[in-house]
Design an enzyme around this catalytic site. Structure first.
Site, PDB file in Angstrom:
ATOM      1  CG  HIS A 182      33.699  45.644  40.832  1.00 19.07           C
ATOM      2  ND1 HIS A 182      34.914  45.855  40.231  1.00 19.07           N
ATOM      3  CD2 HIS A 182      33.956  45.285  42.100  1.00 19.07           C
ATOM      4  CE1 HIS A 182      35.866  45.639  41.120  1.00 19.07           C
ATOM      5  NE2 HIS A 182      35.313  45.288  42.258  1.00 19.07           N
TER       6      HIS A 182
ATOM      7  CG  ASP B 178      56.170  49.214  40.997  1.00 18.29           C
ATOM      8  OD1 ASP B 178      55.522  48.455  40.262  1.00 18.29           O
ATOM      9  OD2 ASP B 178      56.410  48.985  42.202  1.00 18.29           O
TER      10      ASP B 178
ATOM     11  CE1 TYR C 169      42.018  44.558  48.054  1.00 17.12           C
ATOM     12  CE2 TYR C 169      39.819  43.757  48.604  1.00 17.12           C
ATOM     13  CZ  TYR C 169      40.683  44.798  48.343  1.00 17.12           C
ATOM     14  OH  TYR C 169      40.222  46.092  48.382  1.00 17.12           O
TER      15      TYR C 169
ATOM     16  CG  ASN D 195      50.928  46.133  44.279  1.00 21.33           C
ATOM     17  OD1 ASN D 195      51.915  46.805  43.960  1.00 21.33           O
ATOM     18  ND2 ASN D 195      49.703  46.569  44.132  1.00 21.33           N
TER      19      ASN D 195
ATOM     20  CB  THR E 151      38.712  46.255  51.543  1.00 18.66           C
ATOM     21  OG1 THR E 151      37.601  45.458  51.158  1.00 18.66           O
ATOM     22  CG2 THR E 151      39.789  45.304  52.011  1.00 18.66           C
TER      23      THR E 151
ATOM     24  CG  LEU F  23      49.240  55.259  34.079  1.00 20.23           C
ATOM     25  CD1 LEU F  23      49.556  55.987  32.768  1.00 20.23           C
ATOM     26  CD2 LEU F  23      47.919  55.797  34.645  1.00 20.23           C
TER      27      LEU F  23
HETATM   28  N1  UFG Z   1      27.683  39.768  41.472  1.00 22.50           N
HETATM   29  C1  UFG Z   1      26.877  39.024  40.638  1.00 22.50           C
HETATM   30  N2  UFG Z   1      27.219  38.948  39.325  1.00 22.50           N
HETATM   31  C2  UFG Z   1      28.299  39.586  38.804  1.00 22.50           C
HETATM   32  C3  UFG Z   1      29.110  40.348  39.661  1.00 22.50           C
HETATM   33  C4  UFG Z   1      28.781  40.420  41.006  1.00 22.50           C
HETATM   34  O1  UFG Z   1      25.889  38.415  41.056  1.00 22.50           O
HETATM   35  O2  UFG Z   1      28.545  39.458  37.587  1.00 22.50           O
HETATM   36  C5  UFG Z   1      27.317  39.870  42.893  1.00 22.50           C
HETATM   37  C6  UFG Z   1      28.403  39.361  43.820  1.00 22.50           C
HETATM   38  O3  UFG Z   1      28.256  37.973  44.022  1.00 22.50           O
HETATM   39  C7  UFG Z   1      28.147  40.195  45.066  1.00 22.50           C
HETATM   40  C8  UFG Z   1      27.591  41.516  44.528  1.00 22.50           C
HETATM   41  O4  UFG Z   1      27.162  41.238  43.204  1.00 22.50           O
HETATM   42  O5  UFG Z   1      27.155  39.595  45.833  1.00 22.50           O
HETATM   43  C9  UFG Z   1      28.630  42.604  44.486  1.00 22.50           C
HETATM   44  O6  UFG Z   1      29.771  42.087  43.833  1.00 22.50           O
HETATM   45  P1  UFG Z   1      31.002  42.990  43.379  1.00 22.50           P
HETATM   46  O7  UFG Z   1      31.958  42.093  42.668  1.00 22.50           O
HETATM   47  O8  UFG Z   1      30.499  44.183  42.675  1.00 22.50           O
HETATM   48  O9  UFG Z   1      31.591  43.489  44.750  1.00 22.50           O
HETATM   49  P2  UFG Z   1      32.111  42.631  46.009  1.00 22.50           P
HETATM   50  O10 UFG Z   1      31.063  42.770  47.061  1.00 22.50           O
HETATM   51  O11 UFG Z   1      32.504  41.267  45.658  1.00 22.50           O
HETATM   52  O12 UFG Z   1      33.480  43.351  46.341  1.00 22.50           O
HETATM   53  C10 UFG Z   1      33.581  44.688  46.725  1.00 22.50           C
HETATM   54  C11 UFG Z   1      34.945  45.220  46.314  1.00 22.50           C
HETATM   55  C12 UFG Z   1      36.023  44.437  46.984  1.00 22.50           C
HETATM   56  C13 UFG Z   1      35.812  44.497  48.487  1.00 22.50           C
HETATM   57  C14 UFG Z   1      34.410  44.055  48.832  1.00 22.50           C
HETATM   58  C15 UFG Z   1      34.173  44.275  50.282  1.00 22.50           C
HETATM   59  O13 UFG Z   1      35.074  45.123  44.915  1.00 22.50           O
HETATM   60  O14 UFG Z   1      37.259  45.018  46.664  1.00 22.50           O
HETATM   61  O15 UFG Z   1      33.468  44.805  48.103  1.00 22.50           O
HETATM   62  O16 UFG Z   1      32.835  44.207  50.530  1.00 22.50           O
HETATM   63  F1  UFG Z   1      36.665  43.653  49.093  1.00 22.50           F
END
Ligand code: UFG
Length: 323
Positions: free
Chosen positions: A188, A52, A142, A93, A118, A34
């Protein structure tokens, strides 16, 4: 019906996996600290242990007490940026504690595992869409921690007869009835485009893509969960062990913002910002292998429908689970 342990079952993807397993008649035990998961996301049925992954005596107690056949291992830290700042947290982890899980599985003769990995294992793609055979060169701890654990599983298969499936998720999004995405802090894109009063920054408009923003492959969380059920039922006879899970269609950040604007019926203000470290320009999956071997077919491939499902959840839980 199978009896399975789900680690991380109170998390965003884990909770939907639990719900889907229960709907398919499986019986589950959930282990979640959690720390990132939410009590409200726990399934109404099933057994829950708060604890854990590295807690050896707790694992022993769980494996001793229930007739478990397999483990679905989703518990992990998953923030790319944080992993660059604090690699030890991620290797500790996602690798070390995962080894404690595997050791106890061996002790109790449980050798079947579905592992959440991932798209971050690929690093900067050399070609697109990305197939499972694409070289793995993670750009951050990661992705590297997940890749190490994938490789551990492969050696455990050779040495100890483990049967595993690894899923490389692309961008999980969307929600089902009472289960949605709620991270603290939220980083995200898809939950952020639904928030009120939070200024949205587009990280980079100078990428070599048609509109200059990054392109990702958004996959509905329910479709990810359905793949787990298929894998669980096929763990014994699979030759292929690693599967990408994505829709095979890329959408830019600006397209996601536009889709969210259509769902919400209003413009979504944003400002252009700097590129975020470690962001590849384009990440799109080839999931041909999951379709062919597992018979997996995404049920909710439409981006607007994915975002609409997240919006319905957001309206029920405007401040996340605490509301
Ligand atoms: N983005 C923005 N503004 C924000 C947040 C995100 O422009 O405030 C953009 C990021 O730059 C990226 C896209 O939106 O281009 C998606 O970003 P996310 O953070 O939603 O997701 P990521 O693609 O970075 O990451 C996700 C998972 C990770 C995984 C990755 C693999 O969260 O755990 O996909 O593709 F590793």
């Amino acid at each position: 019906m199978k009896h399975v342990l789900v680690t991380g079952g109170a998390g965003y993807i884990g909770s939907v996996v639990c719900q889907t397993l229960l709907e398919r008649g499986h019986s589950i035990v959930v282990l979640d600290s959690l720390e990132e998961g939410h009590r409200q996301a726990l399934p109404p049925k099933g057994i829950f242990f708060q604890g854990d992954l590295g807690d050896e005596s707790l694992l022993k107690n769980i494996f001793k007490s229930y007739p478990l056949e397999a483990v679905l291992h989703l518990a992990a830290y998953c923030q790319v940026g944080e992993s660059v700042e604090d690699p030890e947290k991620y290797y500790g982890n996602n690798v070390s504690k995962g080894l404690v899980l595997l050791r106890n599985m061996r002790t109790f003769g449980i050798k079947k595992i579905v592992f959440s990995s991932t798209a971050a294992v690929y690093g900067e793609p050399l070609s697109t869409p990305i197939a499972e055979t694409h070289p793995t060169q993670p750009l951050n701890p990661y992705g590297h921690s997940k890749l190490i654990f994938e490789q551990v599983l492969d050696w455990y298969q050779k040495a100890y007869g483990f049967k595993y499936v690894t899923f490389r998720y692309f961008n999980a999004a969307g929600a089902i009835d009472r289960l949605g995405e709620d991270h603290h802090p939220e980083t995200h894109l898809t939950p952020l485009v639904l928030r009120e009063g939070v200024p949205l920054t587009v990280f980079g408009l100078d990428y070599p893509t048609p509109d200059g923003s990054c392109i990702r492959d958004y996959i509905h969380v329910r479709d990810l969960a359905l793949a787990h059920v298929l894998a669980l039922e096929r763990l014994d006879d699979l030759r292929e062990r690693i599967f990408n899970l994505g829709n095979g269609q890329g959408f830019s950040v600006l397209e996601v913002i536009e889709a969210a604007a259509q769902v919400r019926g209003r413009k979504i203000p944003f400002r252009p910002g700097e590129r975020r470290r470690g962001d590849p320009a384009v990440l799109v999956a080839s999931s041909a292998q999951a379709r062919k071997i597992l018979g997996w077919e995404p049920q909710y491939p439409d981006l607007k429908e994915i975002i609409a499902s997240a919006w319905r959840w957001h309206q029920k839980f405007p401040r996340g689970y605490e509301s």
